[in-house]
Every structure is written in structure tokens, then in C-alpha cells.
Design a protein around this motif. Structure first.
Motif, PDB file in Angstrom:
ATOM      1  N   UNK A  22      12.742  78.588   6.298  1.00  0.00           N
ATOM      2  CA  UNK A  22      13.772  79.551   5.904  1.00  0.00           C
ATOM      3  C   UNK A  22      13.473  80.168   4.543  1.00  0.00           C
ATOM      4  N   UNK A  23      12.835  79.426   3.672  1.00  0.00           N
ATOM      5  CA  UNK A  23      12.480  79.969   2.354  1.00  0.00           C
ATOM      6  C   UNK A  23      11.385  81.017   2.483  1.00  0.00           C
ATOM      7  N   UNK A  24      10.336  80.702   3.278  1.00  0.00           N
ATOM      8  CA  UNK A  24       9.206  81.620   3.448  1.00  0.00           C
ATOM      9  C   UNK A  24       8.376  81.174   4.647  1.00  0.00           C
ATOM     10  N   UNK A  25       8.593  81.807   5.777  1.00  0.00           N
ATOM     11  CA  UNK A  25       7.900  81.428   7.009  1.00  0.00           C
ATOM     12  C   UNK A  25       6.453  81.897   7.038  1.00  0.00           C
ATOM     13  N   UNK A  34      10.422  73.047  17.983  1.00  0.00           N
ATOM     14  CA  UNK A  34      11.630  73.732  17.496  1.00  0.00           C
ATOM     15  C   UNK A  34      11.736  75.139  18.086  1.00  0.00           C
ATOM     16  N   UNK A  35      10.610  75.785  18.316  1.00  0.00           N
ATOM     17  CA  UNK A  35      10.619  77.097  18.988  1.00  0.00           C
ATOM     18  C   UNK A  35      11.007  76.942  20.458  1.00  0.00           C
ATOM     19  N   UNK A  36      10.401  75.964  21.128  1.00  0.00           N
ATOM     20  CA  UNK A  36      10.664  75.753  22.556  1.00  0.00           C
ATOM     21  C   UNK A  36      12.119  75.402  22.834  1.00  0.00           C
ATOM     22  N   UNK A  37      12.743  74.650  21.938  1.00  0.00           N
ATOM     23  CA  UNK A  37      14.146  74.269  22.137  1.00  0.00           C
ATOM     24  C   UNK A  37      15.121  75.349  21.677  1.00  0.00           C
ATOM     25  N   UNK A  38      14.594  76.425  21.098  1.00  0.00           N
ATOM     26  CA  UNK A  38      15.455  77.524  20.671  1.00  0.00           C
ATOM     27  C   UNK A  38      16.058  77.365  19.286  1.00  0.00           C
ATOM     28  N   UNK A  39      15.698  76.303  18.574  1.00  0.00           N
ATOM     29  CA  UNK A  39      16.195  76.147  17.204  1.00  0.00           C
ATOM     30  C   UNK A  39      15.647  77.282  16.342  1.00  0.00           C
ATOM     31  N   UNK A  40      14.359  77.571  16.486  1.00  0.00           N
ATOM     32  CA  UNK A  40      13.751  78.733  15.825  1.00  0.00           C
ATOM     33  C   UNK A  40      13.774  79.863  16.845  1.00  0.00           C
ATOM     34  N   UNK A  41      14.603  80.857  16.588  1.00  0.00           N
ATOM     35  CA  UNK A  41      14.751  81.956  17.532  1.00  0.00           C
ATOM     36  C   UNK A  41      13.590  82.934  17.479  1.00  0.00           C
ATOM     37  N   UNK A  42      13.195  83.300  16.260  1.00  0.00           N
ATOM     38  CA  UNK A  42      12.105  84.250  16.090  1.00  0.00           C
ATOM     39  C   UNK A  42      11.658  84.222  14.641  1.00  0.00           C
ATOM     40  N   UNK A  43      10.504  84.795  14.392  1.00  0.00           N
ATOM     41  CA  UNK A  43       9.996  84.916  13.033  1.00  0.00           C
ATOM     42  C   UNK A  43       9.879  86.399  12.725  1.00  0.00           C
ATOM     43  N   UNK A  44      10.491  86.824  11.628  1.00  0.00           N
ATOM     44  CA  UNK A  44      10.501  88.242  11.278  1.00  0.00           C
ATOM     45  C   UNK A  44      10.112  88.421   9.816  1.00  0.00           C
ATOM     46  N   UNK A  45      10.099  89.667   9.383  1.00  0.00           N
ATOM     47  CA  UNK A  45       9.850  90.012   7.995  1.00  0.00           C
ATOM     48  C   UNK A  45      11.121  90.651   7.447  1.00  0.00           C
ATOM     49  N   UNK A  46      11.522  90.257   6.266  1.00  0.00           N
ATOM     50  CA  UNK A  46      12.702  90.841   5.633  1.00  0.00           C
ATOM     51  C   UNK A  46      12.261  92.038   4.796  1.00  0.00           C
ATOM     52  N   UNK A  48      20.539  83.681   2.886  1.00  0.00           N
ATOM     53  CA  UNK A  48      20.307  82.391   2.254  1.00  0.00           C
ATOM     54  C   UNK A  48      19.815  81.306   3.200  1.00  0.00           C
ATOM     55  N   UNK A  49      19.956  81.497   4.475  1.00  0.00           N
ATOM     56  CA  UNK A  49      19.544  80.472   5.435  1.00  0.00           C
ATOM     57  C   UNK A  49      20.642  79.436   5.635  1.00  0.00           C
TER      58      UNK A  49
END
Length: 155
Positions: free
Chosen positions: A17-20, A45-57, A149-150
Motif C-alpha cells: 500500500x505504501x509503494x507497490x 493474496x491476488x488469487x483470493x481477491x485481497x489484492x484487487x489490482x495494481x495501479x499508478x496514482x 492512505x490505505x
């Protein structure tokens, strides 16, 4: 369904969450683990859906989007057909960064980012031409005090 997370999972998620964009080596070193188990946990964590996606802010102001409006919408229509048209209208508008259905007197709140007030008015006119609403109130954000903030993952 809530996914059960252990202390290591929570540390990994906090770091992401700080910096993927950080390397696996860096994340593993920070949390005191080795690279392969960290990679396996992230994959899970990706497979279970905890991490939905990785993006750029992105910085809206650096790109010329200087106006942030919070749009409060009240409607007297709650039929499925209206809701479908409303959802379609929102999904077709990139200016809408967030949309929430609320409990209480206000039915929906939208976060709309546009270059200026004139661009907001174009957005508003287009929206009300597609779906009928009872009342719209637009609030201009004067300053963003906190954002992105995450989630708190108490360890």
C-alpha cells in the motif's frame, strides 16, 4: 467472505500500500522474510481477491485537472431501469473517480475531477440529460487534506 491474514500477510500488504512498485527483494528485506515466500504470498493474496489490482496514482493538478467536486445526488426514482441507466452513465464518464450509494437523505455521492468549473458544468449537463434526478448539489473541494492512505492492517 473474509480472508484470514497472518502477521506476515499484513506486513506485505502494508508495504504494498505504501509503494507497490518496490522490488520483491526490498519488500522481503523490509518485513524480514525471503523473496520467494513473499512472492508466493502476494500471488495468493491476488488469487483470493485481497489484492484487487495494481495501479499508478497520478497527480491530477500536474495533468491540468484542478477542480475536484463532490456531487450529492437525490433521486425520486429507484427502479432497476433507472439504476441501470445511472450506472451506465457513471461508467461512461472518466471524470467520475468514485461513486457511492448512500443511506440517508442523499442517495449518491460522486467524486468528480475536472480541469475547471466549465468542465464540471459540461459533465453535469450531460449527466442530467441521460438520467433524471431530483436534486444535485456540487461541493467544490478547496484543498485535499488526505487521500489514498490505505487500509489500516493493525499488526
Amino acid at each position: 467472505m473474509t480472508v484470514r491474514l497472518d502477521v506476515v500477510d499484513r506486513k506485505i500488504l502494508s508495504e504494498l500500500q505504501k509503494d507497490a512498485s518496490r522490488s520483491l527483494d526490498d519488500i522481503a528485506k523490509t518485513i524480514g522474510a525471503s523473496k520467494t515466500p513473499v512472492w508466493n504470498r502476494i500471488k495468493k493474496l491476488r488469487e483470493t481477491g485481497v489484492i484487487k489490482r495494481t495501479t499508478v496514482e497520478l497527480d491530477p493538478e500536474a495533468l491540468g485537472f484542478e477542480a475536484c467536486f463532490f456531487v450529492l445526488i437525490r433521486t425520486s426514482e429507484h427502479e432497476a431501469d433507472w439504476q441501470d441507466r445511472f450506472l451506465t452513465a457513471l461508467q461512461n464518464r472518466p471524470e467520475v473517480l468514485e461513486a457511492h450509494r448512500l443511506a440517508g437523505e442523499i442517495d449518491y455521492i460522486l467524486k468528480v475531477i475536472v480541469p475547471n468549473a466549465r468542465a464540471y458544468d459540461k459533465f453535469y449537463q450531460a449527466l442530467i440529460s441521460e438520467v433524471r434526478v431530483f436534486n444535485v448539489t456540487a461541493l467544490l473541494s478547496m484543498e485535499e487534506l488526505k487521500s489514498g492512505g490505505g487500509l489500516s492492517l493493525e499488526l
